[in-house]
Design a protein around this motif. Structure first.
Motif, PDB file in Angstrom:
ATOM      1  N   SER A 159       0.853  -1.184   0.000  1.00 50.45           N
ATOM      2  CA  SER A 159       0.000   0.000   0.000  1.00 50.45           C
ATOM      3  C   SER A 159       0.893   1.239   0.000  1.00 50.45           C
ATOM      4  N   PHE A 160       0.680   2.156   0.938  1.00 54.81           N
ATOM      5  CA  PHE A 160       1.441   3.396   1.010  1.00 54.81           C
ATOM      6  C   PHE A 160       1.956   3.637   2.428  1.00 54.81           C
ATOM      7  N   VAL A 161       3.044   4.381   2.557  1.00 56.50           N
ATOM      8  CA  VAL A 161       3.387   5.013   3.832  1.00 56.50           C
ATOM      9  C   VAL A 161       3.606   6.510   3.633  1.00 56.50           C
ATOM     10  N   SER A 162       3.425   6.975   2.416  1.00 55.96           N
ATOM     11  CA  SER A 162       3.640   8.381   2.074  1.00 55.96           C
ATOM     12  C   SER A 162       2.322   9.138   1.990  1.00 55.96           C
ATOM     13  N   GLY A 163       2.275  10.279   2.675  1.00 55.61           N
ATOM     14  CA  GLY A 163       1.080  11.113   2.624  1.00 55.61           C
ATOM     15  C   GLY A 163       0.821  11.668   1.240  1.00 55.61           C
ATOM     16  N   ALA A 164       1.876  11.912   0.476  1.00 62.81           N
ATOM     17  CA  ALA A 164       1.728  12.433  -0.877  1.00 62.81           C
ATOM     18  C   ALA A 164       1.097  11.402  -1.796  1.00 62.81           C
ATOM     19  N   GLU A 165       1.240  10.126  -1.453  1.00 62.52           N
ATOM     20  CA  GLU A 165       0.653   9.056  -2.270  1.00 62.52           C
ATOM     21  C   GLU A 165      -0.712   8.618  -1.765  1.00 62.52           C
ATOM     22  N   GLY A 166      -0.845   8.481  -0.444  1.00 64.05           N
ATOM     23  CA  GLY A 166      -2.065   7.880   0.091  1.00 64.05           C
ATOM     24  C   GLY A 166      -2.761   8.637   1.184  1.00 64.05           C
ATOM     25  N   GLY A 167      -2.381   9.898   1.418  1.00 66.21           N
ATOM     26  CA  GLY A 167      -3.012  10.665   2.486  1.00 66.21           C
ATOM     27  C   GLY A 167      -2.421  10.349   3.850  1.00 66.21           C
ATOM     28  N   CYS A 168      -2.968  10.979   4.873  1.00 67.68           N
ATOM     29  CA  CYS A 168      -2.445  10.787   6.223  1.00 67.68           C
ATOM     30  C   CYS A 168      -2.718   9.379   6.742  1.00 67.68           C
ATOM     31  N   GLN A 169      -3.707   8.696   6.187  1.00 73.37           N
ATOM     32  CA  GLN A 169      -3.930   7.297   6.560  1.00 73.37           C
ATOM     33  C   GLN A 169      -2.666   6.482   6.301  1.00 73.37           C
ATOM     34  N   ALA A 170      -1.897   6.882   5.290  1.00 71.38           N
ATOM     35  CA  ALA A 170      -0.681   6.162   4.946  1.00 71.38           C
ATOM     36  C   ALA A 170       0.438   6.447   5.940  1.00 71.38           C
ATOM     37  N   GLU A 171       0.553   7.680   6.394  1.00 74.13           N
ATOM     38  CA  GLU A 171       1.628   8.040   7.328  1.00 74.13           C
ATOM     39  C   GLU A 171       1.243   7.709   8.767  1.00 74.13           C
ATOM     40  N   VAL A 172       0.283   8.415   9.285  1.00 77.52           N
ATOM     41  CA  VAL A 172      -0.137   8.205  10.667  1.00 77.52           C
ATOM     42  C   VAL A 172      -0.770   6.824  10.830  1.00 77.52           C
ATOM     43  N   GLY A 173      -1.588   6.412   9.870  1.00 84.71           N
ATOM     44  CA  GLY A 173      -2.222   5.102   9.967  1.00 84.71           C
ATOM     45  C   GLY A 173      -1.204   3.984  10.036  1.00 84.71           C
ATOM     46  N   SER A 174      -0.204   4.035   9.156  1.00 88.45           N
ATOM     47  CA  SER A 174       0.826   2.999   9.167  1.00 88.45           C
ATOM     48  C   SER A 174       1.591   2.984  10.482  1.00 88.45           C
ATOM     49  N   ALA A 175       1.932   4.152  10.988  1.00 90.17           N
ATOM     50  CA  ALA A 175       2.670   4.224  12.251  1.00 90.17           C
ATOM     51  C   ALA A 175       1.849   3.656  13.403  1.00 90.17           C
ATOM     52  N   ILE A 176       0.550   3.929  13.405  1.00 94.54           N
ATOM     53  CA  ILE A 176      -0.316   3.383  14.456  1.00 94.54           C
ATOM     54  C   ILE A 176      -0.335   1.857  14.367  1.00 94.54           C
ATOM     55  N   GLY A 177      -0.482   1.335  13.146  1.00 95.62           N
ATOM     56  CA  GLY A 177      -0.492  -0.108  12.966  1.00 95.62           C
ATOM     57  C   GLY A 177       0.818  -0.743  13.389  1.00 95.62           C
ATOM     58  N   MET A 178       1.938  -0.119  13.029  1.00 99.20           N
ATOM     59  CA  MET A 178       3.257  -0.625  13.407  1.00 99.20           C
ATOM     60  C   MET A 178       3.418  -0.645  14.921  1.00 99.20           C
ATOM     61  N   LYS A 266      -5.855  17.136  -3.879  1.00100.77           N
ATOM     62  CA  LYS A 266      -5.870  18.210  -2.894  1.00100.77           C
ATOM     63  C   LYS A 266      -5.847  17.685  -1.463  1.00100.77           C
ATOM     64  N   HIS A 267      -6.116  16.406  -1.285  1.00102.28           N
ATOM     65  CA  HIS A 267      -6.096  15.806   0.050  1.00102.28           C
ATOM     66  C   HIS A 267      -4.876  14.921   0.272  1.00102.28           C
ATOM     67  N   ARG A 268      -3.865  15.112  -0.583  1.00108.13           N
ATOM     68  CA  ARG A 268      -2.656  14.305  -0.458  1.00108.13           C
ATOM     69  C   ARG A 268      -1.428  15.211  -0.369  1.00108.13           C
ATOM     70  N   GLU A 269      -1.280  15.856   0.744  1.00109.31           N
ATOM     71  CA  GLU A 269      -0.077  16.625   1.106  1.00109.31           C
ATOM     72  C   GLU A 269       0.217  17.812   0.194  1.00109.31           C
ATOM     73  N   THR A 270      -0.794  18.335  -0.455  1.00109.74           N
ATOM     74  CA  THR A 270      -0.582  19.477  -1.346  1.00109.74           C
ATOM     75  C   THR A 270      -0.978  20.795  -0.703  1.00109.74           C
ATOM     76  N   ALA A 271      -1.620  20.719   0.472  1.00112.43           N
ATOM     77  CA  ALA A 271      -2.177  21.906   1.131  1.00112.43           C
ATOM     78  C   ALA A 271      -3.256  22.557   0.278  1.00112.43           C
TER      79      ALA A 271
END
Length: 294
Positions: A159-178, A266-271
């Protein structure tokens, strides 16, 4: 690596009679061609940096260069000590510690990206607060970092761990799962329970957008790290209590991929959307631009 999915990871552990962390250490050494002791020492040094970041976030001025954030971890820590917080105890410490590390990052301090800088506070928040409670030594925590790394490896490759690719679910979500999976193992859970913890954690963050105000890893990134640490504790407890992720964790990872791919740019790390485009968010961005022109 001899696993590609969370199910395979659990199966390899069961077949070899290994913890997730020990299996990952073996696989990492095989992959790199270095001795296990060398890989372990490197990871242990990373854990030292995490603990240092927690300490610095709680004791130093963490005001960011933008001036938008800083010192909230210290406010939360003081509130935990002087008032009667709703969380308190372990959860309150994990939240404060996660905020501390994330604020160190925002103020240009040294952190370990786990898996990204935007989610750098969650694993240290969970690990350091849990270590203080249960008295585990750094070697135990280091092996747990390998467990978190194994989980992150699967998520990143499916899947993703990058917010630019998959949104904050990829960054924060992955870290929570880990963090949740590793903590479940630390607490004596089986690899299967750890995988359930991952699925439970990820399901709770599906669809979370990445909408940094001003394009900076500050608002709302820092507070999401604090909330994320608490969620990881909850997911680990649920799994240890026998709660299962009815949708298999690997399928949850695939849903994260599907949702992230469908997420507007617009919801993937672009502000370009979300909180960054609220009236206050846009004003803060304009104020930052004026500062740069001076």
């Amino acid at each position: 690596m001899n696993f590609r999915t969370l199910k395979e990871l659990s199966e390899r552990c069961r077949e070899g009679g290994l913890t997730i962390g020990r299996l990952m250490l073996q696989q990492q050494a095989k992959e790199s061609g270095r001795e296990e002791a060398e890989e372990f020492a490197t990871m242990k040094a990373y854990y030292g940096i995490m603990k240092e970041a927690v300490h610095n976030g709680l004791t130093r001025d963490t005001t960011s260069r933008s001036g938008l954030t800083g010192l909230d971890a210290q406010r939360v820590a003081a509130y935990n000590e002087s008032a009667e917080p709703s969380l308190g105890g372990d959860a309150g410490r994990a939240m404060a510690y996660a905020l501390a590390v994330s604020e160190v990052n925002a103020s240009m301090g040294r952190i370990v990206a786990t898996p990204t800088a935007g989610s750098c506070g969650i694993i240290p928040g969970v690990f350091v607060s849990s270590q203080e409670r249960f008295g585990w030594d750094d070697d135990v925590m280091t092996e747990a970092l390998f467990a978190a790394g194994a989980i992150g490896y699967v998520i990143a490759n499916n899947s993703f761990v990058s917010g630019a690719e998959g949104g904050c679910q990829a960054e924060v979500g992955s870290a929570i799962g880990m963090a949740a999976g590793a903590l479940a193992e630390l607490r004596g859970g089986t690899p299967e329970q750890a995988m359930h913890a991952v699925g439970l954690a990820l399901k709770n963050t599906l669809g979370l957008i990445c909408d940094p105000v001003g394009g900076l890893v500050e608002i709302p990134c820092i507070v999401r790290n604090g909330f994320g640490a608490v969620t990881a504790l909850a997911a680990a407890d649920m799994a240890l209590a026998g709660v299962r992720s009815v949708i298999p964790s690997d399928e949850v990872v695939q849903v994260m991929l599907e949702v992230g791919a469908a997420m507007p740019e617009k919801h993937r790390e672009t502000a370009g959307g979300g909180l960054a485009q609220t009236p206050t968010g846009k004003k803060l961005m304009e104020d930052l631009r004026k500062k740069k022109r001076r």
